[in-house]
Write an enzyme that holds these catalytic residues in place. Structure first.
Site, mmCIF file in Angstrom:
data_model
loop_
_atom_site.group_PDB
_atom_site.id
_atom_site.type_symbol
_atom_site.label_atom_id
_atom_site.label_comp_id
_atom_site.label_asym_id
_atom_site.label_seq_id
_atom_site.Cartn_x
_atom_site.Cartn_y
_atom_site.Cartn_z
ATOM 1 N N HIS A 354 -17.243 15.220 50.059
ATOM 2 C CA HIS A 354 -16.117 14.356 49.699
ATOM 3 C C HIS A 354 -16.022 13.135 50.604
ATOM 4 O O HIS A 354 -16.623 13.098 51.683
ATOM 5 C CB HIS A 354 -14.813 15.145 49.633
ATOM 6 C CG HIS A 354 -14.183 15.540 50.937
ATOM 7 N ND1 HIS A 354 -13.218 14.780 51.545
ATOM 8 C CD2 HIS A 354 -14.334 16.635 51.717
ATOM 9 C CE1 HIS A 354 -12.800 15.395 52.649
ATOM 10 N NE2 HIS A 354 -13.460 16.522 52.779
ATOM 11 N N ASP A 364 -14.418 14.935 59.326
ATOM 12 C CA ASP A 364 -14.004 15.435 58.014
ATOM 13 C C ASP A 364 -13.456 14.314 57.175
ATOM 14 O O ASP A 364 -12.305 13.940 57.329
ATOM 15 C CB ASP A 364 -12.944 16.533 58.214
ATOM 16 C CG ASP A 364 -12.415 17.078 56.908
ATOM 17 O OD1 ASP A 364 -12.979 16.774 55.849
ATOM 18 O OD2 ASP A 364 -11.408 17.812 56.949
ATOM 19 N N GLU A 401 -10.614 15.388 47.738
ATOM 20 C CA GLU A 401 -10.816 16.793 48.125
ATOM 21 C C GLU A 401 -9.641 17.285 48.923
ATOM 22 O O GLU A 401 -9.211 18.433 48.818
ATOM 23 C CB GLU A 401 -12.109 16.918 48.951
ATOM 24 C CG GLU A 401 -12.495 18.355 49.321
ATOM 25 C CD GLU A 401 -11.900 18.880 50.624
ATOM 26 O OE1 GLU A 401 -12.101 20.063 50.929
ATOM 27 O OE2 GLU A 401 -11.224 18.110 51.353
ATOM 28 N N GLU A 402 -9.117 16.398 49.777
ATOM 29 C CA GLU A 402 -8.041 16.813 50.680
ATOM 30 C C GLU A 402 -6.772 17.182 49.930
ATOM 31 O O GLU A 402 -5.893 17.825 50.491
ATOM 32 C CB GLU A 402 -7.745 15.703 51.697
ATOM 33 C CG GLU A 402 -8.915 15.375 52.629
ATOM 34 C CD GLU A 402 -9.231 16.496 53.618
ATOM 35 O OE1 GLU A 402 -8.590 17.565 53.540
ATOM 36 O OE2 GLU A 402 -10.129 16.308 54.452
ATOM 37 N N ASP A 430 -19.356 19.343 53.782
ATOM 38 C CA ASP A 430 -18.072 18.660 53.987
ATOM 39 C C ASP A 430 -18.147 17.981 55.345
ATOM 40 O O ASP A 430 -18.584 16.849 55.462
ATOM 41 C CB ASP A 430 -16.951 19.702 53.883
ATOM 42 C CG ASP A 430 -15.564 19.099 53.907
ATOM 43 O OD1 ASP A 430 -15.367 18.117 54.642
ATOM 44 O OD2 ASP A 430 -14.665 19.610 53.210
ATOM 45 N N HIS A 520 -7.952 16.500 61.017
ATOM 46 C CA HIS A 520 -6.894 15.879 60.205
ATOM 47 C C HIS A 520 -5.910 15.034 61.025
ATOM 48 O O HIS A 520 -4.800 14.785 60.581
ATOM 49 C CB HIS A 520 -6.129 16.925 59.378
ATOM 50 C CG HIS A 520 -6.935 17.477 58.232
ATOM 51 N ND1 HIS A 520 -6.409 18.356 57.323
ATOM 52 C CD2 HIS A 520 -8.207 17.256 57.832
ATOM 53 C CE1 HIS A 520 -7.338 18.676 56.429
ATOM 54 N NE2 HIS A 520 -8.440 18.019 56.724
HETATM 55 ZN ZN LIG Z 1 -13.218 17.895 54.325
#
Ligand SMILES: [Zn+2]
Length: 715
Positions: A354, A364, A401-402, A430, A520
């Protein structure tokens, strides 16, 4: 009988004559004849030669210049960047694939303590002069996507990890969460935040605050950013809280693609949108709330890393929580490109990662996106040099995706028929690199296949093979035996989910991990990657090659390298786990099922032996029979699915694997859940479904094996 000769690419041999190396370089590759293995290793050697970390660094730098959340202009611009690179590298049929989906952004969020003193949380992360990105005004406040909107003022209760057993423990202490605001930790033990939201909602909490405790990913683990890889005081873990363990993808189009003209639910009809208000906090913002909790001290294992004894409350801390979310339907863009196969272009090896990130997302997912681009560049180079794989490789760069694994789910729903028919496997990356420790999850039929690849590629740090590094590298871990190196229990948490659970395709998911406390948060940025995660970009490059080898072996295999004997053994062990829990009304059925799986295992063993003989002899088999054999091998994973899905979660079609609500893997989900709920009627039904699935798989293998063996004796 027509003798099918494998096309030997003489030009290829000349073009890419580079010495192969590696401990296994003389052995036959699973799924290949000796000649086929030689050709395959030549192309893999050419791919290895192209592994230049600089390529990956360049892509990562570009991808992490701006925050790029799904549905933003920045993420659209990156879609265009990926599309244009795919074209430049020589991929074919490159396109943006658009879906219109429900997204979720913060409009206004207030979390303030109003008693016993006044304290207003910032919901922001602090900047550090060494890192320009930590001062960007485009960085969002902390928020949980799909939180409900509304306003409440209530006393706070500390509820540890916010899992059901934590609320039970509170009840034992005489504390009911009903009407209170639950303050819970992200980890301890880890569970998906959407499950925390569902649990808090079911228990009647008035609101949910999820914070990052320093014991889990901060200073108790090691040096914090910008001096180390762990999360500093103000880091916030953003993230979605939809109940996508029930059904992922756009909340308004569950089970079908969000294309123009398709039916759309009203938000209140969706079963995956929470009705609780939830906000993530840094421990800097959570600390004053925790310090102002009285009541009994917490059980010892609930104590976190802040320097005072935690209490459960309720209060005296009282919090005013106001959440106003904006939930528009907006366009998202997957980028899809191909390398068309030279012999079986209709057969697809799908690889994906993603692109959307909560902020910069250096790990990420941008490390994965940079790796996808690096791999596209390198395979594109081989294409330009005259090489073309036997089957098609489909490159996918997913959006959103998140949110709810949205882009990949919509696409898999959109192309489900094609994928069911021609999708050979899906390989997901990922977060490609946040450290040096390789980990992979694969369906059992591909676990040993994956392990073999790790034996043929070097770990950049130790100079050993990735396989040897995997066995020894991770500090404090006992040496692992081969069987436990590749995880065969497939859960959720990334874009492989729709391929595994909706389409029933074999999947692999890979990453290099390490100390990583900024997940994140805004600190998951280029500075973090270039100082802590993968400063040389050598693990990016290694992942690119690993991903490429995995893809090429599936694309070129003469006979698909799916080991169903191993798969059957694994399923038997799952059934025995349930039997091991004690005698129950479903035990006789399970014992019969074990017998059925043993039958399947025996057929699969005969099939493995047949294939080995065939490949060792240089594959004397007609083209028609070979095609029939490969189709049968592809069919097995579909046979293990059921179109009606598992009870209460009909989107999840696979009968061997699903995710728990925590995202952790759940094996034999239909049976397991019925047994857990002691619903013996349903348990028997689920065992019967499984029995049928195993019988189907057995029959698929048996039929083709009988036909091939008959042909052999007829000669
Ligand atoms: Zn991810």
């Amino acid at each position: 009988m027509k003798n099918f000769k494998w096309g030997i690419l003489i030009s290829l041999t000349i073009l890419f004559f580079v010495p192969t190396w590696g401990e296994k370089s003389e052995e036959r590759i699973q799924g290949f004849t000796a000649d086929g293995s030689k050709e395959e290793r030549q192309i893999e050697a050419a791919l290895k030669k192209l592994a230049d970390p600089g390529i990956y660094e360049k892509h990562l730098r570009f991808l992490t210049e701006e925050p790029h959340i799904a549905g933003s202009k920045q993420n659209y611009d990156l879609a265009v960047y990926v599309r244009d690179r795919f074209k430049e590298f020589g991929l074919e049929d490159v396109e943006l694939v658009e879906y219109q989906v429900l997204l979720s952004y913060p409009k206004e969020i207030i979390v303030e303590m109003v008693e016993p003193s006044v304290f207003r949380t910032t919901l922001r992360e602090e900047g550090y002069p060494v890192d320009k990105d930590s001062f960007d005004s485009q960085v969002s406040i902390g928020f949980n996507a799909y939180s409900d909107s509304g306003e409440v003022t209530a006393p706070v209760v500390y509820a540890h990890g916010g899992n059901p057993e934590d609320y039970d423990r509170l009840l034992e202490m005489g504390i009911d969460i009903k009407g209170k605001i639950a303050l819970v930790r992200y980890s301890a033990p880890y569970s998906y935040r959407g499950f925390k939201a569902m649990t808090a909602q079911q228990r009647g909490a008035a609101g949910l605050l999820i914070y990052s405790d320093p014991r889990d990913d901060g200073y108790m683990r090691g040096d914090v950013f910008p001096n180390g890889p762990w999360g500093p005081d103000s880091h916030i873990q953003r993230g979605g809280i939809p109940f996508d363990f029930l059904v992922p993808g756009d909340p308004l189009t569950p089970g079908w693609a969000s294309i123009p003209g398709s039916k759309r639910l009203k938000p209140e009809e969706s079963e995956i949108l929470p009705t609780i208000k939830a906000v993530p906090l840094s421990h800097k913002d959570a600390r004053p709330l925790l310090e102002n909790l009285a009541g009994p001290p917490v059980p010892p294992e609930w104590q976190g890393g802040l320097p005072f004894t935690y209490h459960v409350g309720p209060g005296p801390a009282k919090v005013h929580l106001k959440v106003e979310m904006d939930n528009p339907v907006r366009s998202i863009w997957n980028v899809v490109g191909k390398i068309k196969g030279r012999e079986e272009p209709e057969k697809w090896i799908v690889i994906g990662n993603h692109r959307d990130a909560w902020v910069y997302g250096a790990v990420d997912p941008s490390s994965g996106t940079a790796t996808l681009l690096g791999l596209a560049q390198n395979l594109g180079q081989l294409l330009k040099d005259g090489y073309r794989p036997k089957r098609s490789i489909i490159f996918c760069n997913w959006d959103a995706e998140e949110y709810t694994l949205t882009g990949s789910t919509e696409w898999a729903e959109h192309y489900a028929d094609k994928l069911k028919k021609d999708g050979v496997a899906y390989i997901n990356v990922d977060s490609a690199a946040s450290g040096p420790y390789f980990g992979a999850t694969a369906v059992p039929s591909l676990a040993d296949f994956m392990l073999q690849i790790t034996q043929e590629i070097r770990d950049p740090k130790t100079g050993k093979t990735v396989y040897e590094a995997m066995k020894q590298l991770r500090p404090g871990r006992k040496e692992k035996d081969d069987a436990s190196l590749i995880d065969t229990r497939v859960g959720s948490g990334s874009d492989h989910t729709a391929f595994m659970n909706f389409v029933c395709m074999p999947v692999i998911d890979m990453s290099f991990g390490g100390p990583y406390g900024v997940y994140h948060s805004q600190y998951d940025d280029f500075y973090w990657m270039s100082h802590f995660g993968d400063p040389q970009f050598s693990y990016h490059a290694t992942m690119g090659t690993l991903w490429g080898m995995t893809t090429l072996r599936l694309a070129n295999a003469q006979i698909f390298p799916f080991d169903y004997e191993a798969y059957a053994r694994e399923i038997t062990s799952y059934v025995k786990e349930i039997l091991g829990q004690g005698e129950s009304p479903v035990s006789p059925d399970l014992n019969l099922l074990v017998g059925r799986i043993e039958g399947f295992q025996k057929t699969a063993q005969e099939m493995n032996e047949y294939i080995e003989r065939l490949l060792a002899q240089g594959n004397q088999i007609s083209y028609e029979n070979l095609q029939a054999l490969n189709s049968a091998l592809m069919q097995i994973e579909r046979d293990l699915g059921f179109s009606g899905g598992i009870p209460k979660r009909s989107w999840y079609k696979h009968l061997i694997y699903a995710c728990k609500f925590t995202y952790h893997p759940e094996v034999l989900p239909g049976v397991t859940e019925a047994v857990e709920e002691k619903d013996w009627t349903r348990a028997k039904e689920q065992v019967a479904l499984l029995d049928k699935a195993i019988s189907r798989a057995n029959q698929t293998l048996q039929e083709i094996l009988t036909r091939l063996l008959k042909n052999q004796t007829a000669e």
